[in-house]
Write an enzyme that holds these catalytic residues in place. Sequence first.
Site, short mmCIF file in Angstrom:
data_model
loop_
_atom_site.label_atom_id
_atom_site.label_comp_id
_atom_site.label_asym_id
_atom_site.label_seq_id
_atom_site.Cartn_x
_atom_site.Cartn_y
_atom_site.Cartn_z
N HIS A 121 0.81 -1.21 0.00
CA HIS A 121 0.00 0.00 0.00
C HIS A 121 0.85 1.27 0.00
CE1 HIS A 121 0.87 0.75 4.29
NE2 HIS A 121 0.84 -0.58 4.40
N ASP A 122 0.38 2.26 -0.72
CA ASP A 122 0.95 3.62 -0.72
C ASP A 122 2.35 3.68 -1.32
OD1 ASP A 122 -1.30 4.98 0.83
OD2 ASP A 122 -0.66 3.45 2.27
N GLY A 139 5.09 -0.97 2.77
CA GLY A 139 4.28 0.21 2.54
C GLY A 139 5.06 1.51 2.47
#
Length: 266
Positions: A121-122, A139
């Site tokens: 994520h991200d 992340g």
Amino acid sequence: MSTQVDPRAVVSPKAVLGNNVVIGPFTIVEDGAVIGDGTTVAGNALIATGARIGKDCKIHHGAVIGHSPQDLKYADEPTTCEVGDRTVIREYATLHRGTGESGRTTVGSDCFLMGYVHIAHDCEVGSHVIMSNAAMMAGHATVEDWVIIGGITPIHQFTRIGCHAMIGGGVRVPKDIPPYCMASNHPLVFEGLNSIGLRRRGFSREAIDALDRAYQLIYRAGKNVSQALEAITADAKLMGFPEVAHVVEFIRGSKRGIIGAPRLHA
């Protein structure tokens, strides 16, 4: 050729499929997913709600794109995983969508993500990036353009890897890797300028020499990082090369610190 969906696939009527898209058997395309013109998705893949896939991509068997992030803070916010054009995603790679913190995970165009790669994520991945088998990004990590990452390489959260860097396989990346360099060994260290890669990509001899001089000051002149950056920025000729200016900007922006110099052997 018009869009072709295998009758054994499950494609939501709320998904958006471009022209000439191919969806293989047993693949699931969820509500809100977007797949660009000319993209091929093999069997048993999951193109989840957050997926935003560009044109002419090739997505292989079992890949997962746009699934919810592995983050306990995630509260089902509407976020995305965006993939550029002509990117190849090999079998069982997993690309998760962002959290509420940034809202998205991004992968650029013309990338080659090999089997079992994980992009969490991200994360931000630039264009023309090659990630070998089982390279894994935690992340909020960032990989700039034209980076090559060896297989079985875990990349720590919030770590940054500069453009045109090349990383050996089977190494842990706990700190930032500056642009244009090679990194390998245990622990991970600077192993020199990625000169061959830069020549192949059309960098001038003068720019390569300037980068080499800058890295000599950073890693081989007995200076700490602050002293090295002062010496580089005081040299107007060096700073006249945008590649060197990017190295300085990258290192100044580092929050985790950069990888160290190689050990000297007796």
